[in-house]
Design a protein around this motif. Structure first.
Motif, PDB file in Angstrom:
ATOM      1  N   PHE A 191      12.278  80.923 -40.135  1.00 22.33           N
ATOM      2  CA  PHE A 191      11.337  82.029 -40.023  1.00 22.33           C
ATOM      3  C   PHE A 191       9.929  81.510 -40.282  1.00 22.33           C
ATOM      4  O   PHE A 191       9.558  81.255 -41.432  1.00 22.33           O
ATOM      5  CB  PHE A 191      11.672  83.134 -41.025  1.00 22.33           C
ATOM      6  N   PRO A 192       9.108  81.310 -39.244  1.00 25.25           N
ATOM      7  CA  PRO A 192       7.751  80.783 -39.436  1.00 25.25           C
ATOM      8  C   PRO A 192       6.787  81.876 -39.888  1.00 25.25           C
ATOM      9  O   PRO A 192       6.486  82.806 -39.144  1.00 25.25           O
ATOM     10  CB  PRO A 192       7.384  80.274 -38.030  1.00 25.25           C
ATOM     11  N   VAL A 193       6.276  81.773 -41.120  1.00 20.96           N
ATOM     12  CA  VAL A 193       5.432  82.833 -41.672  1.00 20.96           C
ATOM     13  C   VAL A 193       4.098  82.944 -40.957  1.00 20.96           C
ATOM     14  O   VAL A 193       3.430  83.980 -41.035  1.00 20.96           O
ATOM     15  CB  VAL A 193       5.186  82.615 -43.176  1.00 20.96           C
ATOM     16  N   TRP A 194       3.687  81.907 -40.261  1.00 20.61           N
ATOM     17  CA  TRP A 194       2.371  81.963 -39.603  1.00 20.61           C
ATOM     18  C   TRP A 194       2.328  83.039 -38.520  1.00 20.61           C
ATOM     19  O   TRP A 194       1.243  83.527 -38.175  1.00 20.61           O
ATOM     20  CB  TRP A 194       2.023  80.604 -39.008  1.00 20.61           C
ATOM     21  N   VAL A 195       3.481  83.450 -37.984  1.00 21.97           N
ATOM     22  CA  VAL A 195       3.472  84.470 -36.926  1.00 21.97           C
ATOM     23  C   VAL A 195       2.949  85.798 -37.456  1.00 21.97           C
ATOM     24  O   VAL A 195       2.435  86.621 -36.696  1.00 21.97           O
ATOM     25  CB  VAL A 195       4.873  84.665 -36.309  1.00 21.97           C
ATOM     26  N   TYR A 196       3.103  86.028 -38.761  1.00 22.32           N
ATOM     27  CA  TYR A 196       2.509  87.220 -39.369  1.00 22.32           C
ATOM     28  C   TYR A 196       1.122  86.919 -39.905  1.00 22.32           C
ATOM     29  O   TYR A 196       0.180  87.693 -39.698  1.00 22.32           O
ATOM     30  CB  TYR A 196       3.392  87.724 -40.516  1.00 22.32           C
ATOM     31  N   PHE A 197       0.980  85.817 -40.575  1.00 23.59           N
ATOM     32  CA  PHE A 197      -0.235  85.524 -41.326  1.00 23.59           C
ATOM     33  C   PHE A 197      -1.463  85.362 -40.431  1.00 23.59           C
ATOM     34  O   PHE A 197      -2.492  86.017 -40.646  1.00 23.59           O
ATOM     35  CB  PHE A 197      -0.012  84.262 -42.162  1.00 23.59           C
ATOM     36  N   PHE A 198      -1.367  84.515 -39.422  1.00 22.42           N
ATOM     37  CA  PHE A 198      -2.558  84.171 -38.660  1.00 22.42           C
ATOM     38  C   PHE A 198      -3.117  85.316 -37.813  1.00 22.42           C
ATOM     39  O   PHE A 198      -4.331  85.561 -37.842  1.00 22.42           O
ATOM     40  CB  PHE A 198      -2.312  82.933 -37.801  1.00 22.42           C
ATOM     41  N   PRO A 199      -2.319  86.043 -37.026  1.00 17.33           N
ATOM     42  CA  PRO A 199      -2.918  87.154 -36.257  1.00 17.33           C
ATOM     43  C   PRO A 199      -3.602  88.188 -37.143  1.00 17.33           C
ATOM     44  O   PRO A 199      -4.705  88.650 -36.825  1.00 17.33           O
ATOM     45  CB  PRO A 199      -1.715  87.764 -35.517  1.00 17.33           C
ATOM     46  N   LEU A 200      -2.960  88.541 -38.282  1.00 16.42           N
ATOM     47  CA  LEU A 200      -3.554  89.541 -39.161  1.00 16.42           C
ATOM     48  C   LEU A 200      -4.813  89.010 -39.841  1.00 16.42           C
ATOM     49  O   LEU A 200      -5.816  89.719 -39.957  1.00 16.42           O
ATOM     50  CB  LEU A 200      -2.536  89.976 -40.213  1.00 16.42           C
ATOM     51  N   MET A 201      -4.767  87.758 -40.284  1.00 18.60           N
ATOM     52  CA  MET A 201      -5.931  87.192 -40.956  1.00 18.60           C
ATOM     53  C   MET A 201      -7.115  87.052 -40.000  1.00 18.60           C
ATOM     54  O   MET A 201      -8.264  87.295 -40.365  1.00 18.60           O
ATOM     55  CB  MET A 201      -5.581  85.834 -41.555  1.00 18.60           C
ATOM     56  N   ILE A 202      -6.826  86.676 -38.763  1.00 27.23           N
ATOM     57  CA  ILE A 202      -7.906  86.556 -37.769  1.00 27.23           C
ATOM     58  C   ILE A 202      -8.517  87.933 -37.498  1.00 27.23           C
ATOM     59  O   ILE A 202      -9.742  88.093 -37.441  1.00 27.23           O
ATOM     60  CB  ILE A 202      -7.368  85.923 -36.464  1.00 27.23           C
ATOM     61  N   GLY A 203      -7.649  88.954 -37.338  1.00 26.11           N
ATOM     62  CA  GLY A 203      -8.151  90.303 -37.106  1.00 26.11           C
ATOM     63  C   GLY A 203      -8.959  90.825 -38.281  1.00 26.11           C
ATOM     64  O   GLY A 203     -10.022  91.432 -38.106  1.00 26.11           O
ATOM     65  N   THR A 204      -8.472  90.570 -39.504  1.00 30.15           N
ATOM     66  CA  THR A 204      -9.183  91.021 -40.704  1.00 30.15           C
ATOM     67  C   THR A 204     -10.515  90.303 -40.856  1.00 30.15           C
ATOM     68  O   THR A 204     -11.546  90.929 -41.158  1.00 30.15           O
ATOM     69  CB  THR A 204      -8.321  90.787 -41.957  1.00 30.15           C
ATOM     70  N   PHE A 205     -10.511  88.998 -40.642  1.00 26.03           N
ATOM     71  CA  PHE A 205     -11.751  88.227 -40.778  1.00 26.03           C
ATOM     72  C   PHE A 205     -12.784  88.673 -39.748  1.00 26.03           C
ATOM     73  O   PHE A 205     -13.973  88.838 -40.068  1.00 26.03           O
ATOM     74  CB  PHE A 205     -11.459  86.739 -40.603  1.00 26.03           C
ATOM     75  N   ALA A 206     -12.332  88.896 -38.508  1.00 26.89           N
ATOM     76  CA  ALA A 206     -13.273  89.296 -37.451  1.00 26.89           C
ATOM     77  C   ALA A 206     -13.906  90.649 -37.770  1.00 26.89           C
ATOM     78  O   ALA A 206     -15.126  90.815 -37.633  1.00 26.89           O
ATOM     79  CB  ALA A 206     -12.548  89.337 -36.105  1.00 26.89           C
TER      80      ALA A 206
END
Length: 384
Positions: free
Chosen positions: A176-191
């Protein structure tokens, strides 16, 4: 409608459609109402609602009238509360998925943080400190915004620490690769944080949720459909990889078999028997936590792999299983009583092959089962 608002609508409609498709393709998964699936289902619902509320809130901003003002005020409050809730739901899902949850102290800290966060949203309606709506019905961030950003990021980072700690400690082959949740949400939040006036958090959350379901789909070959534990395919893969990569390491294995499982099926039906298996699986997963991994081996047989050879630790874990079963039997309203026989053995890749390891713990388990039935027969005779 200006171009910025049009983009906000397009992005959020895409997110809503994506989540609707994901929900339609995973109805079967959500039918089993365990903690893991319930967390996912609530996340999916909240994400879908966010993708609808978000563009409507942007549309209401700077519009005249009491209705627009109220929608702006309460819609933004909903977004803060739901985004925070999704962070906690992600934490619950991930920790349940990989180690059966966290300690009571850890849960207590998270519950306190969630309660404070939700109360803060309510307080903000009366005493603005997270955001305010001015006389022109325009949204403005206040200092409390950063408090919620810290909570959301903090809970997510907490889940990642647990994930990587478990992988490092157990040497698990986790699919289960955690980046599939982490990166899209973090990019959206940061933007959305960096570029004030755009809407990307809800869409980022939608992509993250879709990524979770996609990753779970890839795991199916290694997961038992009924209990959610790893299956025999994973066991073979894991043991051979362990023997190949960790020549200097020794692990302990436990073979468990439910006592009188056939009687449960015969007396109450196979659906009740399935519940007995899932309840036993939940007990094992909650008991093992970060010490190892629980696997459904075959039928009513389970294997637990512990990343220790310390007999004191192993015996303590076995007693934890027995005490957890006792607590279940006392509190459960099921028509049966759970009971298990356990055999144990160590796997040293230098001195014992995988077949010998399985045969050892299987033999020990059957010896334990023979003793259990012998004691049960003796007790029955004494009560005649």
């Amino acid at each position: 409608m200006n171009s910025t608002l049009m983009c906000i609508y397009v992005v959020n409609i895409f997110g809503a459609v994506l989540l609707a498709v994901v929900a339609a393709g995973n109805i079967w998964r959500l039918q089993r109402r365990n903690i893991e699936n319930t967390s996912l289902m609530i996340m999916l619902i909240l994400g879908f609602i966010n993708c609808i509320v978000d563009p409507l809130v942007f549309s209401a901003e700077k519009q005249s009238g009491q209705l627009a003002y109220l929608f702006n005020l309460y819609g933004n409050g909903w977004q803060y509360a739901s985004n925070m809730a999704c962070s906690f739901l992600w934490f619950i899902f991930l920790t349940q998925h990989i180690c059966g949850g966290v300690s009571k102290i850890h849960r207590g800290i998270l519950k306190t943080a969630a309660t404070i966060g939700l109360l803060g949203v309510v307080v903000n309606f009366f005493v603005p400190f997270i955001y305010s709506i001015d006389e022109n019905n325009a949204y403005q961030r206040l200092w409390g915004y950063w408090m919620y950003t810290v909570i959301d990021y903090g809970v997510t980072l907490d889940s990642l620490v647990i994930y990587f700690w478990r992988r490092m400690r157990n040497r698990l082959l986790t699919f289960f690769p955690v980046w599939v949740y982490f990166f899209p949400l973090m990019i959206g939040t940061f933007a959305q944080t960096a570029f004030y006036g755009i809407s990307t958090i809800s869409a980022g959350l939608a992509v993250s949720i879709a990524g979770i379901f996609s990753s779970l789909q890839n795991e199916l070959i290694f997961r038992d459909r009924l209990t959610g534990l790893y299956n025999r395919v994973y066991l073979d893969y894991y043991l051979r990889a362990f023997a190949r990569r960790h020549r200097g390491a020794v692990m302990t294995g436990l073979m468990l078999d439910l006592n009188s499982f056939k009687k449960i099926n015969d007396n109450f039906g196979h659906s009740v028997g399935d519940r007995a298996l899932t309840n036993m699986a939940d007990i094992l997963q909650k008991s093992v936590r970060s010490l190892g991994v629980a696997i459904r081996y075959a039928g009513d047989e389970f294997i637990v792999l512990l990343n220790t050879q310390d007999p004191v630790v192993v015996d303590r874990y076995i007693q934890l299983i027995y005490s957890s079963i006792t607590r279940f039997n006392r509190s459960s309203k099921e028509p049966y009583q759970l009971s298990t026989s356990i055999g144990k053995g160590t796997l040293d890749p230098k001195n014992k092959n995988l077949d010998e390891f399985i045969n050892t713990i299987d033999h020990e388990m059957y010896e334990n089962k023979k003793a259990y039935y012998a004691a049960s027969s003796a007790n029955d005779r004494r009560h005649r």
